[in-house]
Design a protein around this motif. Structure first.
Motif, mmCIF file in Angstrom:
data_model
loop_
_atom_site.group_PDB
_atom_site.id
_atom_site.type_symbol
_atom_site.label_atom_id
_atom_site.label_comp_id
_atom_site.label_asym_id
_atom_site.label_seq_id
_atom_site.Cartn_x
_atom_site.Cartn_y
_atom_site.Cartn_z
ATOM 1 N N ARG A 1 -7.052 -10.460 26.458
ATOM 2 C CA ARG A 1 -6.451 -10.770 25.288
ATOM 3 C C ARG A 1 -7.234 -10.649 24.111
ATOM 4 N NH1 ARG A 1 -3.503 -15.897 28.350
ATOM 5 N NH2 ARG A 1 -5.382 -16.722 27.694
ATOM 6 N N PRO A 2 -7.124 -9.691 23.454
ATOM 7 C CA PRO A 2 -8.181 -9.421 22.147
ATOM 8 C C PRO A 2 -7.923 -10.524 21.026
ATOM 9 C CG PRO A 2 -6.518 -7.736 22.145
ATOM 10 C CD PRO A 2 -6.181 -8.529 23.523
ATOM 11 N N TYR A 3 -8.946 -10.814 20.350
ATOM 12 C CA TYR A 3 -8.988 -11.517 18.849
ATOM 13 C C TYR A 3 -8.583 -10.407 17.906
ATOM 14 C CZ TYR A 3 -11.855 -15.124 21.965
ATOM 15 O OH TYR A 3 -12.334 -15.666 22.668
ATOM 16 N N ASP A 4 -7.885 -11.278 16.966
ATOM 17 C CA ASP A 4 -7.341 -10.548 15.882
ATOM 18 C C ASP A 4 -8.575 -9.907 15.241
ATOM 19 O OD1 ASP A 4 -4.753 -11.088 16.339
ATOM 20 O OD2 ASP A 4 -4.675 -12.758 15.207
ATOM 21 N N THR A 5 -9.597 -10.790 14.882
ATOM 22 C CA THR A 5 -10.769 -9.967 14.367
ATOM 23 C C THR A 5 -12.103 -10.584 15.533
ATOM 24 O OG1 THR A 5 -11.202 -12.168 13.223
ATOM 25 C CG2 THR A 5 -10.111 -10.273 12.159
ATOM 26 N N ALA B 1 -32.661 -17.071 26.117
ATOM 27 C CA ALA B 1 -33.392 -17.445 27.319
ATOM 28 C C ALA B 1 -34.720 -17.847 26.863
ATOM 29 C CB ALA B 1 -33.450 -16.540 28.364
ATOM 30 N N ASP B 2 -35.190 -17.504 25.644
ATOM 31 C CA ASP B 2 -36.449 -17.591 25.075
ATOM 32 C C ASP B 2 -36.664 -18.834 24.354
ATOM 33 O OD1 ASP B 2 -35.145 -16.783 22.838
ATOM 34 O OD2 ASP B 2 -36.423 -15.469 22.102
ATOM 35 N N GLY B 3 -35.161 -19.644 24.260
ATOM 36 C CA GLY B 3 -35.168 -20.728 23.423
ATOM 37 C C GLY B 3 -34.825 -20.745 22.130
ATOM 38 N N HIS B 4 -34.517 -19.647 21.445
ATOM 39 C CA HIS B 4 -33.813 -19.447 20.118
ATOM 40 C C HIS B 4 -32.659 -19.169 20.011
ATOM 41 C CE1 HIS B 4 -37.831 -19.191 18.219
ATOM 42 N NE2 HIS B 4 -38.386 -18.436 19.384
ATOM 43 N N GLU B 5 -31.820 -19.648 19.157
ATOM 44 C CA GLU B 5 -30.418 -19.460 19.057
ATOM 45 C C GLU B 5 -30.080 -18.069 18.253
ATOM 46 O OE1 GLU B 5 -27.646 -21.832 16.346
ATOM 47 O OE2 GLU B 5 -27.596 -22.848 18.270
ATOM 48 N N ARG B 6 -29.093 -17.512 18.798
ATOM 49 C CA ARG B 6 -28.735 -16.126 18.249
ATOM 50 C C ARG B 6 -27.222 -16.016 18.318
ATOM 51 N NH1 ARG B 6 -33.393 -14.920 21.050
ATOM 52 N NH2 ARG B 6 -35.117 -14.232 19.899
ATOM 53 N N GLY B 7 -26.632 -14.917 17.599
ATOM 54 C CA GLY B 7 -25.262 -14.699 17.409
ATOM 55 C C GLY B 7 -24.937 -13.858 18.743
ATOM 56 N N LEU B 8 -23.624 -14.236 19.194
ATOM 57 C CA LEU B 8 -23.379 -13.411 20.304
ATOM 58 C C LEU B 8 -21.749 -12.912 19.870
ATOM 59 C CD1 LEU B 8 -23.094 -12.559 23.395
ATOM 60 C CD2 LEU B 8 -22.094 -14.868 23.935
ATOM 61 N N GLY B 9 -21.450 -11.910 19.849
ATOM 62 C CA GLY B 9 -20.061 -11.391 19.509
ATOM 63 C C GLY B 9 -19.172 -11.368 20.388
ATOM 64 N N LEU B 10 -17.958 -11.707 20.047
ATOM 65 C CA LEU B 10 -17.004 -11.775 21.186
ATOM 66 C C LEU B 10 -15.878 -11.130 20.452
ATOM 67 C CD1 LEU B 10 -17.342 -15.674 21.922
ATOM 68 C CD2 LEU B 10 -18.268 -13.691 23.473
ATOM 69 N N GLY B 11 -15.263 -10.420 21.402
ATOM 70 C CA GLY B 11 -14.057 -9.596 20.882
ATOM 71 C C GLY B 11 -12.515 -10.005 21.506
ATOM 72 N N GLY B 12 -12.420 -10.951 22.516
ATOM 73 C CA GLY B 12 -11.470 -11.434 23.148
ATOM 74 C C GLY B 12 -11.701 -12.264 24.189
ATOM 75 N N GLU B 13 -10.632 -12.582 25.298
ATOM 76 C CA GLU B 13 -10.659 -13.222 26.327
ATOM 77 C C GLU B 13 -9.894 -12.693 27.497
ATOM 78 O OE1 GLU B 13 -9.568 -17.225 25.154
ATOM 79 O OE2 GLU B 13 -7.260 -16.474 26.012
ATOM 80 N N THR C 1 -9.966 -18.707 31.589
ATOM 81 C CA THR C 1 -10.377 -17.738 30.722
ATOM 82 C C THR C 1 -11.869 -17.713 30.666
ATOM 83 O OG1 THR C 1 -10.002 -19.272 28.856
ATOM 84 C CG2 THR C 1 -8.166 -18.177 29.350
ATOM 85 N N LEU C 2 -12.243 -16.540 30.377
ATOM 86 C CA LEU C 2 -13.727 -15.970 29.932
ATOM 87 C C LEU C 2 -13.637 -15.473 28.781
ATOM 88 C CD1 LEU C 2 -15.233 -15.323 33.500
ATOM 89 C CD2 LEU C 2 -15.766 -17.120 31.993
ATOM 90 N N GLN C 3 -14.119 -15.819 27.407
ATOM 91 C CA GLN C 3 -14.621 -14.955 26.508
ATOM 92 C C GLN C 3 -15.527 -13.596 26.782
ATOM 93 O OE1 GLN C 3 -15.120 -17.808 22.781
ATOM 94 N NE2 GLN C 3 -15.677 -18.987 24.060
ATOM 95 N N VAL C 4 -15.238 -12.800 26.114
ATOM 96 C CA VAL C 4 -15.940 -11.574 26.696
ATOM 97 C C VAL C 4 -16.145 -10.782 25.349
ATOM 98 C CG1 VAL C 4 -14.902 -11.441 28.892
ATOM 99 C CG2 VAL C 4 -13.713 -10.205 26.870
ATOM 100 N N ALA C 5 -17.335 -9.807 25.292
ATOM 101 C CA ALA C 5 -17.450 -8.861 24.308
ATOM 102 C C ALA C 5 -17.090 -7.641 24.500
ATOM 103 C CB ALA C 5 -19.070 -8.799 24.158
#
Length: 268
Positions: free
Chosen positions: A148-152, A161-173, A184-188
């Protein structure tokens, strides 16, 4: 008569081939076990990275590499003496532009920051590696799913894993049913249309690595997708501490024990 799953390549024999190929790929000269360092240039303002030849400096949208004959570096297989301007390496590790003998020095950019990765076939981790512990194929874990793709597209901040926070792009579930319960699992969504999930489950850290990857093929025209946990993957950071794998996003920790797929690295 073969089953639909076997016709789709979902059989014990197909899984064994996949598992054997994974072991070979992981143990390859420039596979994930060969990564000996990820060096962020912001940590080395003088351009000198301990143990890495040459001088590496950020210069806007490029990295400026300066090398002399004593550094023994090559660029595009030719000896490098002087300066070279580099962008991120996007192909296979063994095709990276900068090398020193068998070592490959890979230029990386994440969220505007530059790094150099050092892949060395002589790494201790590669020579200690024996195999990947994995659960044999079980058809119970090969499930029908719906994408199920997201609208945007969405971006969530997750710890890496290195202890820093970063953005993870997701396109749907992807939605699927396991033992009568809906999940459900969110997916790129990858450039070729295939999907990528970062997930944990009740075995994570207790019988399997702390999280794993799942890479379903592209959905069909109706959004149908095969969710095959038999092919759950260890992330690169399970093989070398210098990878910056993202942790599962919120909602991607399953409340069930997924006793399938790759579980842990095994050393001699």
């Amino acid at each position: 008569m073969s089953t639909d799953a076997e016709q789709d390549g979902q059989s014990p024999a197909d899984w064994r081939r996949w598992h054997e190929e994974r072991i070979v790929a992981v143990a390859a000269p420039h596979g994930p076990l060969s990564l000996t360092g990820t060096h962020w240039l912001s940590d080395h303002p003088d351009g000198r990275i301990p143990g890495v030849p040459g001088r590496w400096r950020e210069d806007g949208d490029e990295v400026l590499l300066t090398a002399g004959p004593e550094d023994g570096l090559t660029l595009d297989t030719k000896p490098l003496t002087g300066e070279a301007r580099l962008g991120p390496d996007r192909g296979p590790i063994d095709t990276s532009r900068v090398a020193r003998g068998d070592r490959r020095l890979v230029v990386l950019r994440r969220e505007g920051l530059w790094a150099v990765r050092d892949f060395d076939p002589a790494s201790p981790a590669r020579h200690a590696f024996r195999t990947i512990e994995a659960t044999p194929y079980d058809p119970r874990w090969s499930l029908d799913g719906v994408f199920r793709p997201y609208d945007t597209d969405r971006t969530v901040r997750v710890e890496n894993a290195d202890g820093h926070e970063r953005g993870l792009g997701l396109g749907g579930e992807i939605a699927f049913t396991l033992d009568g319960s809906a999940h459900t699992l969110q997916v790129a969504v990858e450039p070729d249309g295939s999907l990528w999930a970062v997930f944990a489950d009740a075995t994570s850290g207790r019988g399997s690595y702390r999280f794993r990857f799942l890479r379903p093929a592209a959905p069909d025209a109706e959004g149908r997708v095969r969710v095959d946990f038999n092919r759950a993957l260890l992330p690169p950071c399970a093989f070398a501490d210098h990878f910056i794998c993202p942790f599962p996003p919120p909602g991607n920790t399953l409340p069930v024990a997924v006793a399938a797929g790759e579980r842990n690295r095994v050393d001699a």
